[in-house]
Design a protein around this motif. Structure first.
Motif, PDB file in Angstrom:
ATOM      1  N   ILE A   1       0.704  -1.327  -0.034  1.00  0.00           N
ATOM      2  CA  ILE A   1       0.031  -0.022   0.036  1.00  0.00           C
ATOM      3  C   ILE A   1       1.000   1.045  -0.042  1.00  0.00           C
ATOM      4  CG2 ILE A   1      -1.919   1.368   1.183  1.00  0.00           C
ATOM      5  CD1 ILE A   1      -2.524  -1.222   2.485  1.00  0.00           C
ATOM      6  N   ALA A   2       0.611   2.026  -0.773  1.00  0.00           N
ATOM      7  CA  ALA A   2       1.502   3.384  -1.093  1.00  0.00           C
ATOM      8  C   ALA A   2       0.714   4.783  -1.066  1.00  0.00           C
ATOM      9  CB  ALA A   2       2.542   2.981  -2.188  1.00  0.00           C
ATOM     10  N   SER A   3       1.466   5.734  -1.249  1.00  0.00           N
ATOM     11  CA  SER A   3       0.875   6.930  -1.509  1.00  0.00           C
ATOM     12  C   SER A   3       0.123   7.031  -2.718  1.00  0.00           C
ATOM     13  CB  SER A   3       2.045   8.052  -1.323  1.00  0.00           C
ATOM     14  OG  SER A   3       2.888   8.164  -0.140  1.00  0.00           O
ATOM     15  N   PHE A   4      -0.627   8.155  -2.882  1.00  0.00           N
ATOM     16  CA  PHE A   4      -1.263   8.451  -3.968  1.00  0.00           C
ATOM     17  C   PHE A   4      -2.488   7.191  -4.499  1.00  0.00           C
ATOM     18  CE2 PHE A   4       2.851   9.733  -4.766  1.00  0.00           C
ATOM     19  CZ  PHE A   4       2.933  10.976  -4.173  1.00  0.00           C
ATOM     20  N   GLY A   5      -2.950   6.633  -3.210  1.00  0.00           N
ATOM     21  CA  GLY A   5      -4.011   5.496  -3.722  1.00  0.00           C
ATOM     22  C   GLY A   5      -3.426   4.442  -4.556  1.00  0.00           C
ATOM     23  N   THR A   6      -2.396   4.169  -4.183  1.00  0.00           N
ATOM     24  CA  THR A   6      -1.750   2.902  -4.866  1.00  0.00           C
ATOM     25  C   THR A   6      -1.631   1.577  -4.172  1.00  0.00           C
ATOM     26  OG1 THR A   6      -0.035   4.546  -5.839  1.00  0.00           O
ATOM     27  CG2 THR A   6       0.513   2.222  -5.868  1.00  0.00           C
TER      28      THR A   6
ATOM     29  N   SER B   1      -3.059   2.550  -9.364  1.00  0.00           N
ATOM     30  CA  SER B   1      -2.928   3.900  -8.603  1.00  0.00           C
ATOM     31  C   SER B   1      -3.902   5.006  -8.881  1.00  0.00           C
ATOM     32  CB  SER B   1      -1.199   4.333  -8.856  1.00  0.00           C
ATOM     33  OG  SER B   1      -1.019   5.504  -8.213  1.00  0.00           O
ATOM     34  N   GLU B   2      -4.363   5.877  -8.101  1.00  0.00           N
ATOM     35  CA  GLU B   2      -5.118   7.102  -8.425  1.00  0.00           C
ATOM     36  C   GLU B   2      -4.025   7.868  -8.751  1.00  0.00           C
ATOM     37  OE1 GLU B   2      -8.172   7.561  -8.526  1.00  0.00           O
ATOM     38  OE2 GLU B   2      -8.538   5.425  -7.913  1.00  0.00           O
ATOM     39  N   ASN B   3      -2.702   8.095  -8.354  1.00  0.00           N
ATOM     40  CA  ASN B   3      -1.623   8.654  -8.882  1.00  0.00           C
ATOM     41  C   ASN B   3      -2.105  10.105  -8.988  1.00  0.00           C
ATOM     42  OD1 ASN B   3       0.907   8.585  -9.949  1.00  0.00           O
ATOM     43  ND2 ASN B   3       0.196   8.999 -11.975  1.00  0.00           N
ATOM     44  N   ASP B   4      -2.638  10.758  -8.011  1.00  0.00           N
ATOM     45  CA  ASP B   4      -3.209  12.012  -7.818  1.00  0.00           C
ATOM     46  C   ASP B   4      -2.492  12.958  -7.116  1.00  0.00           C
ATOM     47  OD1 ASP B   4      -3.603  10.763  -5.572  1.00  0.00           O
ATOM     48  OD2 ASP B   4      -5.785  11.514  -5.320  1.00  0.00           O
ATOM     49  N   TYR B   5      -0.947  13.035  -7.388  1.00  0.00           N
ATOM     50  CA  TYR B   5       0.107  13.799  -6.643  1.00  0.00           C
ATOM     51  C   TYR B   5       0.057  15.238  -6.750  1.00  0.00           C
ATOM     52  CZ  TYR B   5       2.975  12.887 -10.632  1.00  0.00           C
ATOM     53  OH  TYR B   5       3.675  13.123 -11.927  1.00  0.00           O
ATOM     54  N   GLU B   6       0.526  15.962  -6.045  1.00  0.00           N
ATOM     55  CA  GLU B   6       0.888  17.610  -6.245  1.00  0.00           C
ATOM     56  C   GLU B   6       2.023  17.795  -6.160  1.00  0.00           C
ATOM     57  OE1 GLU B   6      -1.993  19.806  -3.689  1.00  0.00           O
ATOM     58  OE2 GLU B   6      -3.639  18.429  -4.347  1.00  0.00           O
ATOM     59  N   VAL B   7       2.532  18.845  -6.687  1.00  0.00           N
ATOM     60  CA  VAL B   7       3.648  19.495  -6.587  1.00  0.00           C
ATOM     61  C   VAL B   7       3.659  21.086  -6.626  1.00  0.00           C
ATOM     62  CG1 VAL B   7       6.214  19.691  -7.614  1.00  0.00           C
ATOM     63  CG2 VAL B   7       5.037  17.949  -7.991  1.00  0.00           C
ATOM     64  N   PRO B   8       3.196  21.568  -5.262  1.00  0.00           N
ATOM     65  CA  PRO B   8       3.102  22.914  -5.313  1.00  0.00           C
ATOM     66  C   PRO B   8       4.065  24.043  -5.892  1.00  0.00           C
ATOM     67  CG  PRO B   8       2.734  21.851  -3.328  1.00  0.00           C
ATOM     68  CD  PRO B   8       3.395  20.961  -4.007  1.00  0.00           C
ATOM     69  N   GLU B   9       5.337  23.597  -5.771  1.00  0.00           N
ATOM     70  CA  GLU B   9       6.074  24.587  -6.274  1.00  0.00           C
ATOM     71  C   GLU B   9       6.101  24.830  -7.803  1.00  0.00           C
ATOM     72  OE1 GLU B   9       8.039  22.599  -2.636  1.00  0.00           O
ATOM     73  OE2 GLU B   9       6.756  21.918  -4.347  1.00  0.00           O
TER      74      GLU B   9
END
Length: 611
Positions: free
Chosen positions: A163-168, A193-201
């Motif tokens: 089980i991992a980040s981004f709904g993986t 994986s939903e793969n819905d990551y964000e990169v605010p920068e």
């Protein structure tokens, strides 16, 4: 998931030769790509075990990015991804599944993220040309997906769930059984994986980034007698990628891919010769959906029928001749707006390799190959290699070859724009590897040079569409370094270190500019420490300035970056393993393709049951 070391039955006669004197014959192992043992006698090859692959379990792109000198261009995590060996393109990289070239007949390349990451007994990476053995596209290097079968091992199985980040969610199950005559192995992998990551920068959210895939592998082998073994290997892959968009209300699209590969082999060996006959069928289907809620916009169906025979005759322990013949029929059908239509071509090739083992420390190999491609002229290919162990601590090897790639179905038949007058890309390359061994430390460096003529490039035409032309002459040169260190401290403690660095200069001789997406510097390092039931590892990767335009525009280039991953696991009662990983622990903002950042710090937790 460990790999058992044993002698390879197809190559067992070479135990009579001095260069294999240190190996012990334990149990017969069926190796589907029987040429790789011979390749390693002359060429440096990076081998990754299932345990290595599992460190970067999200996709094959991550495995190669952190554990090889190959540069990976990935349009966001899990999306379209392609490799660059020694400053070449994805079309100049051969993907080889159990000895069979599996590059797409439509695209002329392999999409790394549509190739299963699990289900192999090892993954091998070879830099440099290899068209004499592995055919069209093996110009910059080749990536080998290998399976093996052992006898007399009983029953083994394992289940790994992550089980991992981004709904993986990632699940892999494998089981095997073998006795003296029969061997069987099966595995299944499900990844979503939903793969819905964000990169605010970067003000970036990976909208529409979901991906999922399923893979099934089955293999079996049977000993007819002490000299003959028949075997079977099959893989089924079904994947779905949504193409990332930068705005939530943007135009969503999707790409589906299905592959089926099946290989039958009959291996026969005596004291003076070996013969391996293979019959294979591979099918690659893909569909592009401009609107996921409607029918596909374009796509293709590719079927390949392959017969291959590999005959090796030993005149003496010092001399052997290897003849490889191959016949293929490639069939393609374009779907939707591709305009390719129904096409096919017949392809044949004949290779001859002569090997001479002068002493246990000095050996040479010379090869020649002629391809026969319907309605097409293929160049005569050659290769020449040698290796000399000058001292116990120092050896030197050289390799030179001529390699090629014939145009893909899209290059020839895409409408509008296909160009049936294209010539094959061809290249000449040479490298020189020097290896040093001091106790537990191994170090090598390889300077190389490559020149590619008639490179195929798609260009805009006065008619308003793109078309491929033979225009570019490319020169690529550089140096690769590799370091390995292994140390045991008593019975329960060990340390393993590995590192690689590549300096690459690849230039378009017609314009004088460096090629896009070829960083001057790339380095990666891995450290593994094991103490009793506890394992800890760390990975680091550095990539230098990377130009993303054809005229070296600095403002559009990707800045240098460093990324680090760490992981820890504990094994309880020898059957249960629990672990966690922190990917990008440095929280680096980075991208390998302009405008598509990869995830910042993220986590995964997994458990493995062996039974």
């Amino acid at each position: 998931m460990g790999i058992k070391k044993s002698s390879v039955f197809v190559f067992s006669f070479l135990n009579l030769a001095l260069f294999f004197a240190q190996e012990k014959s334990i149990d017969t192992v069926v190796v589907f790509d029987n040429q790789m043992r011979k390749v390693k006698l002359f060429h440096p090859v990076t081998t990754l075990s299932p345990a290595d692959i599992q460190k970067n379990s999200s996709n094959l792109s991550e495995v190669l990015r952190f554990q090889s000198p190959v540069y990976i261009k990935e349009n966001g995590r899990g999306a379209v991804s392609s490799p660059s060996f020694r400053g070449t393109t994805a079309q100049q990289t051969a993907f080889v599944w159990n000895g069979i070239n599996i590059n797409s007949q439509f695209l002329g390349q392999g999409d790394i993220n549509n190739i299963a990451v699990f289900g192999y007994d090892n993954l091998e990476i070879k830099s440099g040309g290899g068209s004499v053995i592995y055919g069209s596209g093996a110009i910059g290097g080749s990536i080998h997906l290998n399976n093996e079968l052992s006898f007399n091992q009983g029953f083994h199985g394992s289940l790994n769930s992550e089980i991992a980040s981004f709904g993986t969610f990632n699940h892999f199950l494998t089981a095997s059984y073998s006795n003296e005559k029969f061997s069987f192995k099966a595995s299944a992998n499900y990844l979503i994986s939903e793969n819905d990551y964000e990169v605010p920068e970067k003000r970036y959210t990976n909208f529409n980034g979901k991906f999922q895939n399923n893979t099934f592998n089955i293999s079996a082998a049977y000993k007819l007698n002490s000299q003959q073994i028949i075997s079977f290997q099959s893989q089924l892959y079904d994947g779905e990628q949504n193409y990332p968009i930068r705005e939530e209300n943007g135009n969503r699209s999707r790409y589906d891919a299905q592959t089926f590969r099946s290989l039958f082999a009959w291996d026969f060996k005596t004291k003076i010769f070996e013969n391996s006959f293979k019959a294979a069928y591979t099918e690659d289907n893909f569909q592009y959906f401009g609107d996921p809620n409607k029918a596909y916009t374009s796509g293709g169906i590719n079927k390949n029928y392959i017969l291959k025979n590999d005959f090796n005759y030993f005149f003496s322990p010092k001399w052997n001749v290897n003849v490889i013949g191959e016949l293929q029929q490639n069939q393609g059908e374009g779907l939707g707006t591709s305009g390719v239509g129904i096409v096919k071509r017949n392809v044949g090739s004949l290779s001859g390799l002569l090997r001479y083992f002068a002493t246990s420390k000095l050996r040479f190999e010379a090869g020649v190959k002629q391809d026969f491609v319907e309605d097409f002229t293929a160049p005569l290919l050659f290769s020449l290699s040698g290796k000399w162990s000058v001292f116990n601590f120092y050896s030197v090897s050289f390799n030179t070859s001529k390699n090629f790639r014939y145009p893909s179905f899209n290059d020839l038949y895409w409408q509008p724009g296909g160009n049936r007058n294209l010539r094959a890309e061809n290249s000449v390359q040479a490298d020189l590897t020097q290896e040093f061994k001091f106790g537990n430390l191994q170090f090598s460096f390889t300077p190389y040079y490559m020149k590619i003529d008639d490179m195929i490039q798609w260009l805009n035409t006065p008619f308003g569409y793109y078309s491929p032309f033979n225009i570019n002459r490319v020169e690529s040169y550089g140096i690769e370094y590799q370091l390995k260190y292994f140390k045991k401290f008593g019975e329960n403690t060990q340390l393993r270190l590995s590192a690689n660095y590549a300096l690459t200069k690849s230039k378009n001789l017609d314009t004088g500019y460096r090629l896009m997406y070829v960083p001057l510097h790339k380095a990666a390092a891995n450290a593994d420490f094991e103490y009793r039931f506890l394992k800890i590892y760390a990975q680091g990767m550095f990539t230098g300035l990377t130009y993303t335009t054809s005229n070296e525009t600095r403002k559009d280039a990707i800045d240098p970056y460093f990324v680090m991953n760490v992981g820890i696991s504990a094994t309880v009662l020898k059957e249960y393993t629990f672990g966690m990983r922190i990917n990008n622990i440095t929280d680096t903002v980075y991208e390998t393709v302009a405008f598509y950042p990869l995830p910042k710090r993220n986590y995964s937790f997994y458990a493995t049951l062996n039974f």
